[in-house]
Design a protein around this motif. Structure first.
Motif, mmCIF file in Angstrom:
data_model
loop_
_atom_site.group_PDB
_atom_site.id
_atom_site.type_symbol
_atom_site.label_atom_id
_atom_site.label_comp_id
_atom_site.label_asym_id
_atom_site.label_seq_id
_atom_site.Cartn_x
_atom_site.Cartn_y
_atom_site.Cartn_z
ATOM 1 N N LYS A 1 -4.303 1.146 8.787
ATOM 2 C CA LYS A 1 -3.944 1.964 9.950
ATOM 3 C C LYS A 1 -3.005 1.201 10.881
ATOM 4 C CE LYS A 1 -8.209 4.712 9.981
ATOM 5 N NZ LYS A 1 -9.495 4.969 10.704
ATOM 6 N N GLU B 1 -1.525 6.558 3.010
ATOM 7 C CA GLU B 1 -2.785 6.683 2.273
ATOM 8 C C GLU B 1 -3.973 6.727 3.234
ATOM 9 O OE1 GLU B 1 -3.950 2.059 1.167
ATOM 10 O OE2 GLU B 1 -2.752 3.230 -0.250
ATOM 11 N N SER B 2 -5.015 7.437 2.815
ATOM 12 C CA SER B 2 -6.187 7.626 3.671
ATOM 13 C C SER B 2 -7.371 6.789 3.215
ATOM 14 C CB SER B 2 -6.594 9.110 3.681
ATOM 15 O OG SER B 2 -6.856 9.558 2.360
ATOM 16 N N GLU B 3 -7.260 6.146 2.076
ATOM 17 C CA GLU B 3 -8.313 5.250 1.610
ATOM 18 C C GLU B 3 -7.699 4.167 0.736
ATOM 19 O OE1 GLU B 3 -11.117 6.953 -1.168
ATOM 20 O OE2 GLU B 3 -9.778 8.635 -1.552
ATOM 21 N N ASP B 4 -8.341 3.026 0.732
ATOM 22 C CA ASP B 4 -7.831 1.893 -0.020
ATOM 23 C C ASP B 4 -9.014 1.121 -0.587
ATOM 24 O OD1 ASP B 4 -4.968 0.117 0.005
ATOM 25 O OD2 ASP B 4 -6.800 -0.994 -0.409
ATOM 26 N N SER B 5 -8.950 0.801 -1.868
ATOM 27 C CA SER B 5 -10.083 0.166 -2.534
ATOM 28 C C SER B 5 -10.151 -1.336 -2.293
ATOM 29 C CB SER B 5 -10.014 0.427 -4.043
ATOM 30 O OG SER B 5 -8.815 -0.092 -4.594
ATOM 31 N N TYR C 1 0.841 -1.197 0.000
ATOM 32 C CA TYR C 1 0.000 0.000 0.000
ATOM 33 C C TYR C 1 0.876 1.247 0.000
ATOM 34 C CZ TYR C 1 1.056 0.887 4.929
ATOM 35 O OH TYR C 1 1.710 1.173 6.105
ATOM 36 N N ASN D 1 -2.471 -0.620 -5.151
ATOM 37 C CA ASN D 1 -2.410 -1.641 -4.115
ATOM 38 C C ASN D 1 -2.350 -2.995 -4.777
ATOM 39 O OD1 ASN D 1 -2.949 0.255 -1.903
ATOM 40 N ND2 ASN D 1 -4.915 0.467 -2.931
ATOM 41 N N ASP E 1 -9.226 -3.290 3.975
ATOM 42 C CA ASP E 1 -9.929 -2.535 5.009
ATOM 43 C C ASP E 1 -8.964 -1.541 5.652
ATOM 44 O OD1 ASP E 1 -10.947 -2.069 7.918
ATOM 45 O OD2 ASP E 1 -12.642 -3.042 6.912
ATOM 46 N N MET E 2 -9.426 -0.334 5.865
ATOM 47 C CA MET E 2 -8.555 0.716 6.391
ATOM 48 C C MET E 2 -8.094 0.433 7.817
ATOM 49 S SD MET E 2 -7.516 2.906 4.282
ATOM 50 C CE MET E 2 -6.742 3.960 5.511
#
Length: 393
Positions: free
Chosen positions: A255, A243-247, A239, A383, A250-251
Motif C-alpha cells: 500500500k 494488487e490487493s493481496e500478496d503472498s 509487485y 512477486n 506485507d500489504m
C-alpha cells in the motif's frame, strides 16, 4: 564393480557404476501406460518409460551423488514419505503424459514435424548410440528407436507449449503484467543473534535505535548513501500494480509503494512482528519484471489448458510393470580422458536436449525453451525478490 561409460552433452560423460544385484533385463515392448483418448486407445511402452527415467536419473546423479551418497535414491529426501527414486519416477510419468497430450493436440496448432526436424532427431539418436558403449546403453535401455521416440515427444511438447502460450498471450493486456519495483530496508525488531549462536529479544533501547535508524533513512537526501552509512541490507521487490493481496510481502508495504512516484522514499512503516520498513520506488514500470510476469501468465494459461487435456483422457499406469524400473546403477562422471580426445569431444559432442531445442528454434519463430525434467519449472512468480549487495543491519 562394473563400470561403463555414457556420453551425453549437458552432463558430458557418464559412467554406469555400482551395479547392484537383482537387476533383471526389462522387456521394452511391455505396455506401461494405456491411454483412452476419445474413440482411440494408445499405449506407452516400458522401453520409453525406462529410458526417460534412467536418463533423468543420470542427470541427477551428476549433481547429487557427491552430496548425498550412493544410497540417495532410497532416501526420503523431501519428507513426503516417498523415496527420491519414486518421486523422480512420478515426475517422469507426469512428463510423459504431458508430452503425449502435446503431441495429441499438435494438429490444433497446425504443428507437425518437418523433414528437417525428423532428420535432426534421427541424427541425434544415432550420435547418442554411437557415443556410448554397449553396457551403458543397456543400463539406460537406450536403443536408437527409443531415443528417437523420446526426442520426438519432447520436440512436440516444446512446439505445442510455445504455440499455446502465444495463443494465450492474445488475452493478456499490459495492465495484467504491469510490475512496479521498490527497494526496501527492514530494521528487524524481532530478535538478535548472540555470540554463542542463540537468539534473544531486543531490548527497548535497541528497538528505539532501530526506529531512529529507520527515520534517518526515510529522511535522508541520498537513500543509497544512507543505506551504506547505516550498514543496512537493501533488498528489491517487484509487485503487480494495483494488487490487493500478496503472498510474500506485507500489504502495508505494498500500500505504501502504491502511493509513491518513481524515485520517492516512504516514511517509516511499522509492521507488527517484523520491524520498521523504509522503501524507495525504483521503477513505476519495470519492463524486465513485467516481461517475466507476462511469461508467468502465459505458463499459467498453458498449465490450465494442459489440466483440461488431462481430464479428457484416461491415463492408466501398470504399476507392476513400472515397479520393474529401478535405479540399481548409478551414473558418475568418468576420469578425464587424454587432452586430444577431450578436444575432439568438445567440438563434436551435443546433448539430446540441445538438439530438441535447436530443432524447435530453427522451425518455429521465437520458440520457447521448455524442459520437462525438473522439477522445477522455474517460472517467475508474480512477486519476485532479489537481495542486493550490502551488510546485514
Amino acid at each position: 564393480m562394473k563400470k561403463t561409460y555414457v556420453k551425453s552433452a549437458c552432463i558430458a560423460a557418464l559412467s554406469a557404476a555400482v551395479l547392484f544385484t537383482g537387476c533383471g533385463k526389462l522387456d521394452p515392448n511391455e505396455t506401461l501406460v494405456t491411454i483412452k483418448n476419445g474413440d482411440k486407445t494408445d499405449t506407452i511402452s516400458l522401453g520409453l518409460g525406462n529410458f526417460a527415467a534412467r536418463y533423468q536419473q543420470s542427470m541427477y546423479d551428476q549433481y547429487l551423488l557427491s552430496y548425498y551418497g550412493e544410497g540417495m535414491w532410497k532416501q526420503d529426501m523431501s519428507g513426503s514419505g516417498s523415496t527420491l527414486q519414486d518421486e523422480t519416477k512420478d515426475g517422469v510419468l507426469n512428463d510423459l503424459e504431458e508430452q503425449y497430450l502435446a503431441k495429441a493436440h499438435a494438429e490444433d496448432y497446425s504443428i507437425s514435424l518437418t523433414d528437417e526436424q525428423k532428420k535432426a532427431i534421427e541424427e541425434a539418436a544415432k550420435k547418442f548410440i554411437s557415443d556410448n558403449d554397449k553396457d551403458s546403453l543397456e543400463q539406460m535401455g537406450a536403443t536408437e528407436d527409443t531415443v528417437k521416440e523420446y526426442l520426438e515427444y519432447r520436440t512436440y511438447y516444446n512446439l505445442v507449449a510455445d504455440a499455446a502460450k502465444k495463443e494465450a498471450d492474445k488475452d493478456i493486456t499490459d495492465d495484467d503484467c504491469w510490475m512496479r519495483t521498490f527497494s526496501y530496508v527492514l530494521f528487524d525488531t524481532t530478535n538478535k543473534s548472540t555470540e554463542d549462536g542463540s537468539v534473544e529479544p531486543l531490548t527497548d533501547d535497541e528497538i528505539l535505535e532501530k526506529k531512529a535508524n529507520a527515520k534517518a533513512l526515510a529522511e535522508a537526501e541520498d537513500f543509497d548513501a544512507e543505506v551504506e552509512a547505516l550498514e543496512a541490507t537493501k533488498e528489491s521487490y517487484s509487485y503487480h500494480k494495483g494488487e490487493s493481496e500478496d503472498s510474500s510481502m506485507d500489504m502495508e508495504i505494498i500500500k505504501a509503494a502504491e502511493s509513491l512516484k518513481e524515485g520517492e522514499v516512504s516514511a517509516v512503516i511499522e509492521v507488527k512482528d517484523a520491524g520498521y520498513y523504509v522503501i524507495k520506488l525504483e521503477k513505476d514500470h519495470d519492463t524486465e519484471a513485467s516481461d517475466n510476469k507476462r511469461s508467468s501468465l502465459q505458463t499459467e494459461a498453458f498449465n490450465t489448458l494442459m489440466d483440461s487435456w488431462k481430464e479428457a483422457i484416461e491415463w492408466t499406469v501398470d504399476d507392476k510393470v513400472w515397479e520393474k524400473v529401478q535405479f540399481t546403477t548409478l551414473f558418475k562422471a568418468p576420469e578425464k580422458e587424454e587432452k586430444s580426445t577431450e578436444e575432439t569431444e568438445a567440438t563434436t559432442e551435443e546433448s539430446t536436449e540441445e538438439t530438441v531445442e535447436e530443432t524447435s528454434d530453427d522451425t518455429t519463430e521465437e520458440a520457447t525453451e521448455e524442459t520437462t525434467e525438473e522439477t522445477t519449472e522455474n517460472t517467475t512468480e508474480d512477486n519476485s525478490e532479489e537481495t542486493e549487495d550490502s551488510e546485514s543491519n
